[in-house]
Scaffold this motif. Sequence first.
Motif, mmCIF file in Angstrom:
data_model
loop_
_atom_site.group_PDB
_atom_site.id
_atom_site.type_symbol
_atom_site.label_atom_id
_atom_site.label_comp_id
_atom_site.label_asym_id
_atom_site.label_seq_id
_atom_site.Cartn_x
_atom_site.Cartn_y
_atom_site.Cartn_z
ATOM 1 N N GLU A 58 2.059 -52.190 10.443
ATOM 2 C CA GLU A 58 2.909 -54.209 11.195
ATOM 3 C C GLU A 58 1.845 -54.448 12.812
ATOM 4 O O GLU A 58 1.265 -53.375 13.311
ATOM 5 C CB GLU A 58 3.863 -52.727 12.107
ATOM 6 C CG GLU A 58 5.192 -53.906 12.288
ATOM 7 C CD GLU A 58 5.236 -54.884 11.540
ATOM 8 O OE1 GLU A 58 5.512 -54.869 10.805
ATOM 9 O OE2 GLU A 58 5.310 -56.169 12.082
ATOM 10 N N ARG A 84 7.934 -54.422 16.542
ATOM 11 C CA ARG A 84 8.446 -54.164 15.070
ATOM 12 C C ARG A 84 7.356 -52.394 14.958
ATOM 13 O O ARG A 84 8.584 -51.644 13.805
ATOM 14 C CB ARG A 84 8.258 -54.294 14.354
ATOM 15 C CG ARG A 84 9.319 -55.928 14.574
ATOM 16 C CD ARG A 84 8.659 -57.056 13.645
ATOM 17 N NE ARG A 84 9.276 -57.189 12.169
ATOM 18 C CZ ARG A 84 10.236 -56.882 11.559
ATOM 19 N NH1 ARG A 84 11.201 -57.703 12.067
ATOM 20 N NH2 ARG A 84 10.564 -57.031 10.085
ATOM 21 N N ALA A 105 -2.751 -56.390 9.048
ATOM 22 C CA ALA A 105 -2.955 -55.942 7.862
ATOM 23 C C ALA A 105 -4.279 -55.935 7.876
ATOM 24 O O ALA A 105 -5.365 -55.592 7.055
ATOM 25 C CB ALA A 105 -2.058 -55.831 6.570
ATOM 26 N N LEU A 130 -4.222 -61.231 3.057
ATOM 27 C CA LEU A 130 -3.117 -60.184 3.072
ATOM 28 C C LEU A 130 -3.644 -59.770 1.773
ATOM 29 O O LEU A 130 -4.366 -58.815 1.541
ATOM 30 C CB LEU A 130 -2.127 -60.521 3.455
ATOM 31 C CG LEU A 130 -1.818 -60.045 5.055
ATOM 32 C CD1 LEU A 130 -0.483 -60.561 4.796
ATOM 33 C CD2 LEU A 130 -1.994 -59.203 6.081
HETATM 34 C C1 LIG Z 1 9.062 -59.055 5.229
HETATM 35 S S1 LIG Z 1 9.111 -58.465 6.842
HETATM 36 C C2 LIG Z 1 8.323 -56.499 6.033
HETATM 37 C C3 LIG Z 1 10.244 -55.521 5.843
HETATM 38 C C4 LIG Z 1 9.858 -54.300 5.252
HETATM 39 N N1 LIG Z 1 8.769 -54.164 4.426
HETATM 40 C C5 LIG Z 1 10.785 -53.271 4.210
HETATM 41 O O1 LIG Z 1 11.352 -53.422 3.611
HETATM 42 O O2 LIG Z 1 11.614 -52.833 5.777
HETATM 43 C C6 LIG Z 1 6.866 -58.867 6.530
HETATM 44 C C7 LIG Z 1 7.020 -57.717 8.327
HETATM 45 O O3 LIG Z 1 5.105 -58.253 8.364
HETATM 46 C C8 LIG Z 1 5.105 -57.943 9.641
HETATM 47 N N2 LIG Z 1 2.858 -58.446 9.480
HETATM 48 C C9 LIG Z 1 3.523 -60.270 9.600
HETATM 49 N N3 LIG Z 1 2.087 -60.357 10.027
HETATM 50 C C10 LIG Z 1 1.263 -59.194 9.832
HETATM 51 C C11 LIG Z 1 0.491 -59.020 9.251
HETATM 52 N N4 LIG Z 1 -0.744 -60.160 9.793
HETATM 53 N N5 LIG Z 1 -0.346 -57.416 9.273
HETATM 54 C C12 LIG Z 1 0.441 -56.699 9.305
HETATM 55 N N6 LIG Z 1 2.114 -56.891 9.240
HETATM 56 C C13 LIG Z 1 2.315 -58.155 9.835
HETATM 57 C C14 LIG Z 1 6.201 -59.159 10.022
HETATM 58 O O4 LIG Z 1 6.042 -58.135 11.159
HETATM 59 C C15 LIG Z 1 7.847 -58.457 9.636
HETATM 60 O O5 LIG Z 1 7.732 -57.150 9.331
#
Ligand SMILES: C[S@@+](CC[C@H](N)C(=O)[O-])C[C@H]1O[C@@H](n2cnc3c(N)ncnc32)[C@H](O)[C@@H]1O
Length: 426
Positions: free
Chosen positions: A266, A271, A293, A343
Amino acid sequence: MPTPARLHVAHALHEVFGEKGRVPDIWDRDLGEDAALAQALLGLCLRRWGRLQAWVKPKLKDPARGVPLGTQVALAMGLVQLAWLPGVSDHAAVNEAVELAATRDLGFVPHKGLVNAILRRAAKDRAGLAAELEALPATLDRPPAAERALRAALVPHGAVADLEVLWARLQQPPRPSFRVLAGEPPEGLVPDPQLPDCLRLAEGLPFPRPWLEAGHGMVQDRSSQALLSYRWDRPVTRILDACAAPGGKTTTLARRHPGAQLTALEVHPRRVARLRQTLQQRGIEAQVVQADAAEWLERSEGAFDLILLDAPCSGSGTIQKHPEWPWLVHDDLPRLTGLQRRLLTAAAERLAPGGLIIYAVCSWLPEEGIAHRDWLAEARPDLRPTAVWPAALGAPAEVEGELTACFRPHPLRWEGEGFQAFALTR
Ligand SMILES: C[S@@+](CC[C@H](N)C(=O)[O-])C[C@H]1O[C@@H](n2cnc3c(N)ncnc32)[C@H](O)[C@@H]1O
């Protein structure tokens, strides 16, 4: 002073219409019994905002000039209570709105009298007010971003003609779905006929807050549960949840593959803290890493048998749960689609031969979902679509026997968030 419930609603409306920000997930925390009133009030203000403003406009001295946000908020809240919340007395609806208008940071003090006059008149015929508001065109509540999302949802199913039906459906508050974490579910939660682990709240029963707060269950949208009902019987020893917070899907992955080594990434520090706390409370063992990621995948080693890429997205499929979505600014789509591609590329590099990668977004916009799959098919021919979801949940075009490689449920036949997901193996 207006009640805390009404103050919370006013703050949330200022956040949406003043700051163009989302309603925070925990906006109604600490409201106790008043949470239900606050949720209904906020939901109706957001879902009827365009009509409410259109109704007020001709009653103003200078309709072209309009009124400040503080006045708009006080009037909208008062009108919603008078029109659609019959349990609220005339007195409470009008007086609390007037007091709100007189609150320095949330109202607009010089318009206290205006708010009082408009609401007092409206209170004389509440049914008539509701009828007048409902007679205004529904399109007033649907800014262009919502129109685009709805079309994107319906086009793949050849159902654009049903746009109004879908919109009307999205204007209803969603019926929540749950999953058991420990013990038996409380009375009133009934199994979903299509998804055996998914529980729905029976009509008219109270939200099972104590059960959730005790850590015995969690809320998880029906689409997320369907996504995680993939059929995959190859061995899974290393799992990557690439975008993991707040940890709902990490929890389900850990429970589906006990004994597997689970890494959860994350990027946002706050978060990450929430993710750690969630997993700790639920007794889920995972290596939690704060990182972008794509960068982490590029610099670390080893391959994963299962990668879940629940990517950051516009959230266009969440309009029902987030009625503020249509009113926000959605100008970051190019950044999001670029990030999603980055990603996906990095994740694909680290997929073990014979492994499974699941890409998902809670969005209907094709550029965030299916377009990436088409692009990958050219860029990475070693990755093959693999059918893992029960066909009844997915798109007919990809049906392979009883399973499908693409989960893109029909927005009118499926109750749950709008989703696009695809599964690939190599
Ligand atoms: C759709 S949400 C995930 C929800 C989670 N899978 C769940 O079911 O509880 C996407 C998440 O990716 C994170 N995020 C955004 N950019 C990211 C990155 N470059 N690398 C890792 N996480 C990232 C966001 O902060 C967010 O918490």
